[in-house]
Design a protein around this motif. Structure first.
Motif, PDB file in Angstrom:
ATOM      1  N   LEU A  34      -2.067  -9.132  -5.907  1.00 63.22           N
ATOM      2  CA  LEU A  34      -2.574  -7.772  -6.056  1.00 63.22           C
ATOM      3  C   LEU A  34      -1.452  -6.841  -6.497  1.00 63.22           C
ATOM      4  N   LYS A  35      -0.325  -6.937  -5.843  1.00 65.67           N
ATOM      5  CA  LYS A  35       0.832  -6.110  -6.185  1.00 65.67           C
ATOM      6  C   LYS A  35       1.264  -6.338  -7.630  1.00 65.67           C
ATOM      7  N   ALA A  36       1.318  -7.605  -8.031  1.00 62.90           N
ATOM      8  CA  ALA A  36       1.744  -7.936  -9.393  1.00 62.90           C
ATOM      9  C   ALA A  36       0.757  -7.433 -10.436  1.00 62.90           C
ATOM     10  N   THR A  37      -0.529  -7.524 -10.128  1.00 61.17           N
ATOM     11  CA  THR A  37      -1.553  -7.056 -11.067  1.00 61.17           C
ATOM     12  C   THR A  37      -1.424  -5.561 -11.315  1.00 61.17           C
ATOM     13  N   ILE A  38      -1.188  -4.801 -10.236  1.00 65.70           N
ATOM     14  CA  ILE A  38      -1.020  -3.349 -10.380  1.00 65.70           C
ATOM     15  C   ILE A  38       0.224  -3.030 -11.193  1.00 65.70           C
ATOM     16  N   LEU A  39       1.306  -3.762 -10.945  1.00 67.35           N
ATOM     17  CA  LEU A  39       2.540  -3.554 -11.707  1.00 67.35           C
ATOM     18  C   LEU A  39       2.321  -3.850 -13.187  1.00 67.35           C
ATOM     19  N   LYS A  40       1.587  -4.905 -13.475  1.00 64.31           N
ATOM     20  CA  LYS A  40       1.363  -5.334 -14.858  1.00 64.31           C
ATOM     21  C   LYS A  40       0.626  -4.274 -15.659  1.00 64.31           C
ATOM     22  N   LYS A  41      -0.260  -3.530 -15.022  1.00 61.16           N
ATOM     23  CA  LYS A  41      -1.009  -2.484 -15.713  1.00 61.16           C
ATOM     24  C   LYS A  41      -0.107  -1.317 -16.123  1.00 61.16           C
ATOM     25  N   ALA A  42       0.995  -1.145 -15.416  1.00 65.37           N
ATOM     26  CA  ALA A  42       2.030  -0.152 -15.763  1.00 65.37           C
ATOM     27  C   ALA A  42       1.451   1.240 -16.011  1.00 65.37           C
ATOM     28  N   VAL A  43       0.677   1.741 -15.056  1.00 62.19           N
ATOM     29  CA  VAL A  43       0.118   3.094 -15.158  1.00 62.19           C
ATOM     30  C   VAL A  43       1.237   4.109 -14.907  1.00 62.19           C
ATOM     31  N   GLU A  44       1.421   5.009 -15.829  1.00 65.51           N
ATOM     32  CA  GLU A  44       2.554   5.948 -15.774  1.00 65.51           C
ATOM     33  C   GLU A  44       2.512   6.827 -14.524  1.00 65.51           C
ATOM     34  N   HIS A  45       3.689   6.998 -13.910  1.00 71.68           N
ATOM     35  CA  HIS A  45       3.851   7.928 -12.781  1.00 71.68           C
ATOM     36  C   HIS A  45       5.257   8.524 -12.911  1.00 71.68           C
ATOM     37  N   LYS A  46       5.367   9.552 -13.754  1.00 71.21           N
ATOM     38  CA  LYS A  46       6.680  10.139 -14.044  1.00 71.21           C
ATOM     39  C   LYS A  46       7.292  10.820 -12.825  1.00 71.21           C
ATOM     40  N   PHE A  47       6.458  11.128 -11.830  1.00 71.17           N
ATOM     41  CA  PHE A  47       6.933  11.937 -10.713  1.00 71.17           C
ATOM     42  C   PHE A  47       7.233  11.105  -9.457  1.00 71.17           C
ATOM     43  N   THR A  48       7.151   9.788  -9.591  1.00 74.24           N
ATOM     44  CA  THR A  48       7.501   8.931  -8.473  1.00 74.24           C
ATOM     45  C   THR A  48       9.000   8.965  -8.228  1.00 74.24           C
ATOM     46  N   LYS A  49       9.402   8.688  -7.013  1.00 75.44           N
ATOM     47  CA  LYS A  49      10.828   8.617  -6.691  1.00 75.44           C
ATOM     48  C   LYS A  49      11.380   7.216  -6.932  1.00 75.44           C
ATOM     49  N   SER A  50      10.485   6.313  -7.394  1.00 70.81           N
ATOM     50  CA  SER A  50      10.905   4.959  -7.741  1.00 70.81           C
ATOM     51  C   SER A  50      11.467   4.944  -9.162  1.00 70.81           C
ATOM     52  N   TYR A  51      12.403   4.067  -9.399  1.00 71.22           N
ATOM     53  CA  TYR A  51      13.048   4.004 -10.717  1.00 71.22           C
ATOM     54  C   TYR A  51      12.102   3.506 -11.797  1.00 71.22           C
ATOM     55  N   MET A  52      10.999   2.795 -11.442  1.00 72.60           N
ATOM     56  CA  MET A  52      10.133   2.189 -12.451  1.00 72.60           C
ATOM     57  C   MET A  52       9.224   3.198 -13.152  1.00 72.60           C
ATOM     58  N   LYS A  53       8.951   4.327 -12.508  1.00 69.47           N
ATOM     59  CA  LYS A  53       8.142   5.392 -13.073  1.00 69.47           C
ATOM     60  C   LYS A  53       6.713   4.939 -13.428  1.00 69.47           C
ATOM     61  N   ILE A  54       6.169   4.041 -12.635  1.00 73.00           N
ATOM     62  CA  ILE A  54       4.773   3.616 -12.770  1.00 73.00           C
ATOM     63  C   ILE A  54       4.129   3.609 -11.392  1.00 73.00           C
ATOM     64  N   VAL A  55       2.797   3.518 -11.369  1.00 72.82           N
ATOM     65  CA  VAL A  55       2.059   3.477 -10.099  1.00 72.82           C
ATOM     66  C   VAL A  55       2.329   2.144  -9.400  1.00 72.82           C
ATOM     67  N   THR A  56       2.719   2.221  -8.126  1.00 76.48           N
ATOM     68  CA  THR A  56       2.938   1.034  -7.299  1.00 76.48           C
ATOM     69  C   THR A  56       2.267   1.242  -5.948  1.00 76.48           C
ATOM     70  N   VAL A  57       2.166   0.176  -5.173  1.00 80.63           N
ATOM     71  CA  VAL A  57       1.592   0.271  -3.830  1.00 80.63           C
ATOM     72  C   VAL A  57       2.517  -0.398  -2.824  1.00 80.63           C
ATOM     73  N   SER A  58       2.406   0.024  -1.576  1.00 77.10           N
ATOM     74  CA  SER A  58       3.079  -0.633  -0.454  1.00 77.10           C
ATOM     75  C   SER A  58       2.015  -1.230   0.453  1.00 77.10           C
ATOM     76  N   GLN A  59       2.317  -2.402   1.037  1.00 75.62           N
ATOM     77  CA  GLN A  59       1.307  -3.161   1.765  1.00 75.62           C
ATOM     78  C   GLN A  59       1.826  -3.629   3.120  1.00 75.62           C
ATOM     79  N   GLY A  60       1.005  -3.427   4.167  1.00 75.23           N
ATOM     80  CA  GLY A  60       1.296  -3.945   5.496  1.00 75.23           C
ATOM     81  C   GLY A  60       0.178  -4.878   5.932  1.00 75.23           C
ATOM     82  N   ILE A  61       0.532  -6.049   6.461  1.00 72.01           N
ATOM     83  CA  ILE A  61      -0.472  -7.067   6.809  1.00 72.01           C
ATOM     84  C   ILE A  61      -0.198  -7.577   8.214  1.00 72.01           C
ATOM     85  N   PHE A  62      -1.287  -7.811   8.947  1.00 68.17           N
ATOM     86  CA  PHE A  62      -1.153  -8.526  10.220  1.00 68.17           C
ATOM     87  C   PHE A  62      -2.090  -9.725  10.193  1.00 68.17           C
ATOM     88  N   TRP A  63      -1.543 -10.889  10.486  1.00 66.79           N
ATOM     89  CA  TRP A  63      -2.288 -12.153  10.461  1.00 66.79           C
ATOM     90  C   TRP A  63      -2.237 -12.776  11.849  1.00 66.79           C
TER      91      TRP A  63
END
Length: 545
Positions: A469-498
Motif C-alpha cells: 500500500l505504501k509503495a503504491t501511494i509513493l508510485k503515484k507521486a501526487v505532488e505535495h510541495k508543502f510537506t516537510k518531507s524531502y520527497m515533496k509528494i503525498v505519503t502516509v504513515s502506518q501503525g499496525i497491531f497483530w
C-alpha cells in the motif's frame, strides 16, 4: 398548518386549544371538539386531523392511554389525505413514545420508522434528526449497541448539516453524543465512552438545562463509577440529587434515571437509592403508567433480595404480578389500535415495502462516508466487533492498521479544502484496493485517517500488504510541495497491531495499540510503518521508508 386561510371563528378555536393545552383540560377538549365538528361538516381533512391530534396531545399530557390512542390513531388518515406531513410525523412519533413507555419496542419501531420515512420523503430535516435519535435510543434500550451507534452517528452528521436554532442544536447534539457514549460503555469500550462524553461536555454541557442536563448527570455518575473515578462520580450524584429537588419530567428521563438507580443499587448506595426511588415513585404515580411502576418494583425486588428482606420481597413480588397483569391489558389495547391503524390504509403492502426499503437505505447511509464511499466510523464499529469475535472463536490471526496522510494539514491549508478532499479520495482509493484480498476490511476513521482490518493473515503477510500500500501511494507521486518531507509528494504513515484475539482483549484494545504504533512511527520518521505484537509493551518491528 396554514391557519391564515381560515375565518376568525375557526382561528379563535385554534387559539383556545393552544392556550388551554395542558392548562385547562375541559376548555382544550371543548375547542378541539368544535374544530372537529366544523372539519367534518366542511370535509376538511386537515382540520379534522388537527382537532384529533390536539385532543390526543391533551390526553398524552394527562397519560390517559385509552383516549390518547383513540384520537392519535384516528388523526393519521386525515393528515395523510390532507398532506399535512409534519403533523403526521409528530403523531407517529407520539405513538412511538407511548409504545416505548409501555414496553412495546416493536410497535414503537413501526411508528418511528414510518415517521422517519415521511420526514425524509418531504425534507423535514429537523424531524428526521429527532426520529433518528429516537430510533437510536430504542436500539440502545434493547441492547443493539452497534445499530444505535449508526443512528447516533448519522444524527451528528444531520445536525451539522442543518440550520438549527441554538437551543435545538445543543439539545439534539447532546442527545446524539450522549447516545454514542452510552452505546460504547454498554459494549465495554470505556475509553471511547469517556471520549464521547468529554466531547459532549465540551460542546454542549454549559448550554443545557432541564431533562437534557439531568440525563447527562445520571450517565456521568454511571460512567465515572465504571471508570473508578469516585470524585467525579460523587459530583454527578450531587448534581442529580439537586435536580430532583425541583420538577422532573419523568416521561422524558425515565430510562436515564432508571439506569442511574440500577447503578446505585449495584454499588450498595442504599440511602441515595431510596431517596431517588421514592421521588420517582411519587412522580410515576401521577402518570398512571403501570409499566414504569413495574420497572421500579423490579429494582426494589432486587434490592430486597440482596438485603435478605423476605417479607418485603414477598410483598413486592405480589405487586409486580399485579402490574404485570395490568401491562398485558394495556398491550392488548395497543394491539387493537395497531390493527385498526393498519386496516385504515388502502395499500398496506406498498407502505410496508417503502418503510422496509427506506430503512435499508438509511442503515447503509448511516455507515457510509459520503466523500470516499468507504465505511465510516459507525461501519467500522459494527464490523470490527463481529470480525474480532469471529477470529477469537476460530483461533485465527487478526490485525488492525491505522494510517494517516503525512502533513495533511499543510496540504489542506495551502492547496485548499477541495484539493484536500481530492487528496483524501486518492488515498482512499489506494486503501480500498486492499479489499481484493479476502478478509480485508477498510474504513475512513475520520479526517485523513483510515483503518484496515486483516482477518486470518500471518504477521508477515499483513506487513507485506501494508508495504505494498505504501509503495503504491509513493508510485503515484501526487505532488505535495508543502510537506516537510524531502520527497515533496503525498505519503502516509502506518501503525499496525497483530495478534490473537481472546476473551481478555477487544478490537478496540487492538486499535488503541495500533494508534500507539502509528504515533511511534511518525515520531521516528514519516512515510514509515511500525507493527506491534503484544498489548502493553514495546515489542515492535519498525520499517522505515
Amino acid at each position: 398548518m396554514d391557519f391564515e386561510k381560515y375565518p376568525e371563528n375557526i382561528t379563535s378555536f385554534v387559539e383556545k386549544v393552544n392556550t388551554s393545552l395542558g392548562q385547562d383540560r375541559e376548555a382544550a377538549l371543548a375547542a378541539a371538539n368544535s374544530l372537529e365538528g366544523i372539519g367534518l361538516l366542511q370535509n376538511d381533512n386537515a382540520l379534522v386531523g388537527y382537532a384529533r391530534f390536539m385532543r390526543g396531545e391533551e390526553y398524552y399530557l394527562e397519560n390517559d392511554m385509552v383516549d390518547f390512542y383513540t384520537d392519535m390513531v384516528s388523526c393519521l388518515d386525515p393528515f395523510e389525505k390532507a398532506g399535512e406531513w409534519e403533523y403526521l410525523v409528530r403523531a407517529n412519533n407520539l405513538l412511538g413514545i407511548m409504545s416505548t413507555n409501555r414496553g412495546n419496542a416493536p410497535f414503537a419501531m413501526d411508528y418511528y420508522s414510518r415517521a422517519l420515512s415521511i420526514s425524509r420523503s418531504h425534507s423535514l430535516k429537523n424531524l428526521e434528526i429527532m426520529m433518528n435519535l429516537n430510533i437510536g435510543t430504542l436500539y440502545l434500550a434493547n441492547g443493539e449497541n452497534d445499530e444505535a451507534i449508526g443512528r447516533f452517528t448519522n444524527s451528528c452528521e444531520l445536525i451539522e448539516g442543518v440550520d438549527l436554532a441554538p437551543d435545538e442544536y445543543y439539545s439534539y447534539m447532546s442527545a446524539a453524543l450522549l447516545g454514542l457514549s452510552k452505546a460504547c460503555l454498554h459494549r465495554g469500550d470505556q475509553a471511547a465512552a469517556g471520549d464521547w462524553f468529554d466531547r459532549m461536555q465540551t460542546t454542549c454541557a454549559d448550554r443545557l438545562e432541564g431533562h437534557d442536563k439531568l440525563a447527562i448527570d445520571c450517565f456521568g455518575a454511571i460512567l465515572y463509577d465504571r471508570l473508578g473515578r469516585q470524585v467525579e462520580k460523587q459530583r454527578y450524584i450531587d448534581a442529580v440529587r439537586a435536580e430532583f429537588a425541583g420538577e422532573v419530567p419523568v416521561m422524558d428521563v425515565f430510562d436515564d434515571v432508571y439506569e442511574y438507580m440500577a447503578m446505585l443499587e449495584q454499588t450498595g448506595e442504599a440511602e441515595e437509592f431510596d431517596t431517588i426511588c421514592g421521588r420517582m415513585e411519587a412522580l410515576i404515580a401521577k402518570t398512571n403508567v403501570k409499566y414504569l411502576e413495574r420497572r421500579i418494583v423490579e429494582l426494589r425486588l432486587e434490592k430486597a433480595r440482596m438485603e435478605g428482606k423476605a417479607d418485603e420481597y414477598r410483598d413486592l413480588a405480589v405487586r409486580f404480578f399485579e402490574l404485570y397483569e395490568t401491562g398485558e391489558q394495556e398491550n392488548s389495547l395497543m394491539i387493537r389500535n395497531m390493527l385498526r391503524l393498519r386496516g385504515s390504509f388502502n395499500d398496506l403492502a406498498r407502505i410496508n415495502r417503502e418503510v422496509e426499503e427506506e430503512n435499508k437505505v438509511l442503515q447503509r447511509k448511516s455507515v457510509t462516508d459520503a466523500l470516499t464511499q468507504m465505511d465510516n466510523r459507525a461501519g467500522l464499529n459494527a464490523y470490527a466487533g463481529m470480525s474480532f469475535n469471529r477470529a477469537a472463536q476460530s483461533g485465527q490471526d487478526w490485525a488492525i492498521e491505522i494510517l494517516d496522510i503525512d502533513y495533511f494539514k499543510e496540504y489542506n491549508d495551502n492547496y485548499g479544502h477541495q484539493a484536500g478532499d481530492e487528496c483524501i479520495t486518492f488515498v482512499a482509493s489506494m486503501v480500498k484496493a486492499l479489499k481484493r484480498y479476502p478478509g480485508v476490511f477498510c474504513a475512513r476513521y475520520g479526517g485523513d485517517e483510515f483503518v484496515v482490518i486483516y482477518e486470518g493473515y500471518k504477521d508477515t503477510e499483513v506487513f507485506e500488504m501494508a508495504k505494498d500500500l505504501k509503495a503504491t501511494i509513493l508510485k503515484k507521486a501526487v505532488e505535495h510541495k508543502f510537506t516537510k518531507s524531502y520527497m515533496k509528494i503525498v505519503t502516509v504513515s502506518q501503525g499496525i497491531f497483530w495478534g490473537h484475539p481472546d476473551k481478555n482483549s477487544t478490537a478496540w484494545n487492538f486499535l488503541h495499540a495500533a494508534d500507539n504504533f502509528l504515533y511511534k512511527a511518525k515520531t521516528k520518521s514519516r512515510n514509515s510503518i511500525m507493527m506491534g505484537f503484544h498489548l502493553g509493551d514495546d515489542d515492535e518491528v519498525p520499517w522505515e521508508g
